[in-house]
Scaffold this active site. Structure first.
Site, PDB file in Angstrom:
ATOM      1  N   HIS A  41       5.307   2.710  12.225  1.00  0.00           N
ATOM      2  CA  HIS A  41       4.613   2.827  13.515  1.00  0.00           C
ATOM      3  C   HIS A  41       3.314   2.034  13.482  1.00  0.00           C
ATOM      4  O   HIS A  41       2.871   1.557  12.437  1.00  0.00           O
ATOM      5  CB  HIS A  41       4.292   4.291  13.827  1.00  0.00           C
ATOM      6  CG  HIS A  41       3.296   4.909  12.892  1.00  0.00           C
ATOM      7  ND1 HIS A  41       3.621   5.297  11.625  1.00  0.00           N
ATOM      8  CD2 HIS A  41       1.977   5.178  13.043  1.00  0.00           C
ATOM      9  CE1 HIS A  41       2.562   5.786  11.025  1.00  0.00           C
ATOM     10  NE2 HIS A  41       1.527   5.726  11.853  1.00  0.00           N
ATOM     11  N   ARG A  55      -9.351   9.682   7.855  1.00  0.00           N
ATOM     12  CA  ARG A  55      -9.078   8.492   8.667  1.00  0.00           C
ATOM     13  C   ARG A  55     -10.096   8.346   9.787  1.00  0.00           C
ATOM     14  O   ARG A  55     -10.304   9.267  10.570  1.00  0.00           O
ATOM     15  CB  ARG A  55      -7.679   8.607   9.268  1.00  0.00           C
ATOM     16  CG  ARG A  55      -7.222   7.330   9.934  1.00  0.00           C
ATOM     17  CD  ARG A  55      -5.862   7.498  10.557  1.00  0.00           C
ATOM     18  NE  ARG A  55      -6.006   7.812  11.963  1.00  0.00           N
ATOM     19  CZ  ARG A  55      -4.998   7.855  12.826  1.00  0.00           C
ATOM     20  NH1 ARG A  55      -3.767   7.628  12.422  1.00  0.00           N
ATOM     21  NH2 ARG A  55      -5.199   8.152  14.075  1.00  0.00           N
ATOM     22  N   ASP A  83      -0.593   2.860  15.132  1.00  0.00           N
ATOM     23  CA  ASP A  83      -1.312   3.964  15.782  1.00  0.00           C
ATOM     24  C   ASP A  83      -1.791   3.551  17.173  1.00  0.00           C
ATOM     25  O   ASP A  83      -2.162   2.401  17.394  1.00  0.00           O
ATOM     26  CB  ASP A  83      -2.553   4.357  14.961  1.00  0.00           C
ATOM     27  CG  ASP A  83      -2.198   4.755  13.531  1.00  0.00           C
ATOM     28  OD1 ASP A  83      -1.095   5.252  13.300  1.00  0.00           O
ATOM     29  OD2 ASP A  83      -3.070   4.554  12.655  1.00  0.00           O
ATOM     30  N   HIS A  92       2.650   0.514   9.765  1.00  0.00           N
ATOM     31  CA  HIS A  92       2.531   1.217   8.492  1.00  0.00           C
ATOM     32  C   HIS A  92       3.462   2.419   8.443  1.00  0.00           C
ATOM     33  O   HIS A  92       3.946   2.883   9.482  1.00  0.00           O
ATOM     34  CB  HIS A  92       1.079   1.604   8.186  1.00  0.00           C
ATOM     35  CG  HIS A  92       0.433   2.467   9.223  1.00  0.00           C
ATOM     36  ND1 HIS A  92      -0.111   1.968  10.388  1.00  0.00           N
ATOM     37  CD2 HIS A  92       0.236   3.802   9.283  1.00  0.00           C
ATOM     38  CE1 HIS A  92      -0.605   2.957  11.109  1.00  0.00           C
ATOM     39  NE2 HIS A  92      -0.409   4.096  10.465  1.00  0.00           N
TER      40      HIS A  92
HETATM   41  O1  LIG Z   1      -1.140   8.847   5.108  1.00  0.00           O
HETATM   42  C1  LIG Z   1      -0.953   7.642   5.216  1.00  0.00           C
HETATM   43  O2  LIG Z   1      -0.804   6.893   4.248  1.00  0.00           O
HETATM   44  C2  LIG Z   1      -0.932   7.036   6.591  1.00  0.00           C
HETATM   45  C3  LIG Z   1      -0.671   8.058   7.646  1.00  0.00           C
HETATM   46  C4  LIG Z   1      -0.790   7.456   9.028  1.00  0.00           C
HETATM   47  O3  LIG Z   1       0.158   7.058   9.613  1.00  0.00           O
HETATM   48  C5  LIG Z   1      -2.113   7.307   9.614  1.00  0.00           C
HETATM   49  O4  LIG Z   1      -3.093   7.772   9.030  1.00  0.00           O
HETATM   50  O5  LIG Z   1      -2.203   6.701  10.668  1.00  0.00           O
HETATM   51 FE   LIG Z   2      -0.469   6.003  11.390  1.00  0.00          FE
END
Ligand SMILES: O=C(O)CCC(=O)C(=O)O
Ligand SMILES: [Fe+2]
Length: 282
Positions: A100, A270, A102, A255
């Site tokens: 996906h 994040r 984001d 990702h």
């Molecule tokens: O936990 C991760 O490595 C990425 C998860 C994810 O898709 C995000 O944080 O946008």
């Molecule tokens: Fe993500």
């Protein structure tokens, strides 16, 4: 760059670069230029051993763009601008376990996210990235030309809305905002806002159909694009350690968080930074 030990090394032939020899809390002007250029060129950049407090993580994020708070993620206690990407020992599903990008469901999609590793499993829990410039460039000319004329609808309804599939899983406590869902329309091939290069901008998690096409008619072509764009030679895989930091560009990459660490906790912080409205290539 004299006086700096900074090095930029490509992760693979397909995607991403690792930057070594710098401390993101103290970047010289030339190092900051180098980091920005690497981000624009490689789509995702990785740093190691960055021991950042939440405030320092926020400071580095704000150098890129204003923070774009994700309305569906749980925030870190005391830090409403930092989202928690958490999987507990007892949870079996993870966040972001399918390819996906984001925020593509927003009319002004986020530039990208700065993901910082806090707690990791003994092994596993890597993240994969795929390069959407390469995905576009390697299509045949006939398909490229057709895609240049298309726009696609993206939605958060089926992912974060009331009837979303994850509500029936052990991820249900990870997200909020089911009444905040919405849709957006973007060109299928964007002119990347930093590099000016064409990039494929559809993804399996949020793109529902091509504008003016039914979901059913869209499906075969979207699935072809998803299979093509996930080819191993367009990807890289990042192995995290505490203090590792990744910054990816949602407009140039996809990702996927690999869910191969059942029975262990993984916790990431994040911060998502704001992007701009996307223009069609050509
Ligand atoms: O936990 C991760 O490595 C990425 C998860 C994810 O898709 C995000 O944080 O946008
Ligand atoms: Fe993500």
């Amino acid at each position: 760059m004299s006086g700096s030990a900074m090095q930029v090394r490509k992760m693979t032939g397909g995607c991403g670069a690792e930057i070594t020899g710098i401390d993101v809390k103290r970047l010289s002007n030339s190092e900051w230029d180098g980091v920005r250029n690497a981000f624009a060129e490689h789509g995702v950049i990785f740093f190691r051993d960055q021991e950042l407090t939440p405030e320092q993580h926020l400071d580095f994020a704000r150098r890129w763009a204003p923070i774009d708070i994700n309305r569906f993620f749980t925030a870190v206690d005391g830090y409403p601008e930092i989202a928690e990407v958490r999987k507990e020992k007892t949870q079996t599903k993870n966040i972001g376990g399918h390819w996906h990008t984001d925020h593509s469901y927003d009319q002004v999609p986020a530039m990208g996210s700065l993901l910082l590793a806090r707690e990791l499993p003994e092994e596993g829990g890597d993240t994969l990235f795929a390069n959407m410039y390469r995905a576009y460039e390697t299509l045949s000319d006939g398909l490229k030309n057709m895609l240049l004329g298309l726009r696609a609808v993206h939605s958060s309804r089926h992912v974060f809305g009331a009837g979303a599939a994850y509500k029936a899983t052990d991820l249900k406590s990870a997200f909020k905002g089911e009444d905040q869902v919405g849709d957006a329309v973007h060109p299928v091939v964007i002119r990347h806002p930093l590099s000016g290069r064409p990039a494929l901008f559809v993804n399996a998690s949020f793109t529902t159909h091509f504008e003016g096409w039914s979901v059913e008619d869209s499906k075969p072509l979207l699935e072809h694009l998803y299979r093509h764009a996930a080819r191993p030679e367009f990807t890289c895989r990042f192995r995290w350690a505490p203090g590792s930091l990744a910054f990816w560009d949602n407009r140039a990459t996809w990702h996927l968080a690999v869910n191969d660490y059942q029975g262990e906790r993984r916790l990431m912080h994040r911060i998502t930074v704001a992007g701009c409205e996307l223009q069609a290539a050509a």
